[in-house]
Write an enzyme that holds these catalytic residues in place. Structure first.
Site, PDB file in Angstrom:
ATOM      1  N   HIS A  30      91.201  35.877  93.424  1.00 55.43           N
ATOM      2  CA  HIS A  30      91.220  35.264  91.332  1.00 55.43           C
ATOM      3  C   HIS A  30      92.454  34.565  91.190  1.00 55.43           C
ATOM      4  CE1 HIS A  30      90.052  35.574  87.266  1.00 55.43           C
ATOM      5  NE2 HIS A  30      91.462  35.884  86.851  1.00 55.43           N
ATOM      6  N   HIS A  42      93.765  31.613  82.869  1.00 57.57           N
ATOM      7  CA  HIS A  42      92.985  31.728  83.892  1.00 57.57           C
ATOM      8  C   HIS A  42      91.408  32.279  83.356  1.00 57.57           C
ATOM      9  CE1 HIS A  42      93.553  36.233  83.794  1.00 57.57           C
ATOM     10  NE2 HIS A  42      94.362  36.162  83.480  1.00 57.57           N
ATOM     11  N   CYS A 154      86.148  31.702  87.641  1.00 60.37           N
ATOM     12  CA  CYS A 154      87.499  30.705  87.550  1.00 60.37           C
ATOM     13  C   CYS A 154      88.361  30.372  88.696  1.00 60.37           C
ATOM     14  CB  CYS A 154      88.312  32.330  88.611  1.00 60.37           C
ATOM     15  SG  CYS A 154      88.304  32.931  89.841  1.00 60.37           S
TER      16      CYS A 154
END
Length: 254
Positions: A30, A42, A154
């Site tokens: 991530h 994010h 992401c």
């Protein structure tokens, strides 16, 4: 931090850094932009859908959301398990008990290929930190379009914040090195008929590795020709469209 690992101590972070943390036994990473003062901006799709496929298989997949409903909410962030889109979290929630890594920009082709797994570096160069922070702050107020595991995830968000680059074609994978690696691996597997041109397993392995490396290189945003630099203000002005469509329209106007 070296060739084989991008791990970085927290005290070496700077605002505008692109950071990431591996999830679920290194299944995927991530990504986000470190803003300073322990904050990270994010892009997430929401609980159960971070690496979702849009099908019934999603019930078996896990989320990159910072917290889970069963956990005690973070006193700084609150319960973000159901949040989606561009969000701000503390560094602890972003890491979700994982290790901290720094995504590298402007690496050489040799270093790029030495890091066999995608989603850790790019040949593209980063813009100045102030520009990176500005894009991230602007997008948390205005969004980054719809989440797409292959074209707008992401990592794509973080790379756009760092470079301002978008893909203006709609038939290819996005900026994400993780997605590009998956497709590169698929290409290497599909190429297995080339075994007839080799002399056994070593030759087949060499062909597969070669195709994997070439596929990764040509998919990297640092060498692709179907990219264009788009100011975040112009991007947000077309926010009713999917990002590939936005990039295509703005590219035609230039």
């Amino acid at each position: 931090m070296g060739v084989l690992s991008n791990k970085i101590p927290r005290d070496e972070l700077n605002p505008g850094d692109h950071i990431y943390s591996w999830r679920h036994s290194y299944l995927y990473a991530h990504h986000g932009i470190y803003m300073g003062n322990g904050k990270v901006i994010h892009f997430t799709r929401g609980a159960g859908q971070e690496i979702g496929t849009g099908t019934v298989l999603d019930r078996f997949l896990f989320s990159s959301s910072p917290t889970n409903p069963s956990d005690s909410p973070c006193p700084r962030c609150g319960d973000q398990s159901k949040d989606a889109g561009v969000i701000s979290s503390c560094l602890e929630c972003f890491l979700s008990e994982g290790e901290l890594y720094l995504f590298q920009y402007g690496v050489s082709p040799a270093v790029f290929l030495a890091k066999a797994r995608g989603g850790t570096c790019t040949l593209a160069r980063s813009d100045p930190p102030d520009d990176v922070v500005h894009r991230a702050e602007y997008l948390i107020q205005n969004g980054f379009g719809g989440y797409n595991i292959f074209k707008n995830n992401c990592e794509d968000f973080a790379i756009y914040c760092k470079t301002g680059l978008l893909i203006f074609t709609t038939v290819s994978v996005g900026r994400s090195g993780q997605a590009a690696s998956v497709l590169a691996a698929a290409s290497a597997i599909v190429s297995s008929p080339l075994r007839f041109m080799t002399t056994g397993f070593p030759g087949l392995t060499a062909v597969g590795c070669g195709i994997y490396c070439i596929s990764r290189i040509v998919s990297d945003i640092g060498v692709r020709r179907d990219v264009t630099k788009i100011p975040v203000e112009r991007l947000v002005a077309r926010s009713t469209l999917d990002l590939p469509e936005v990039a295509t329209e703005l590219h035609k106007e230039e």
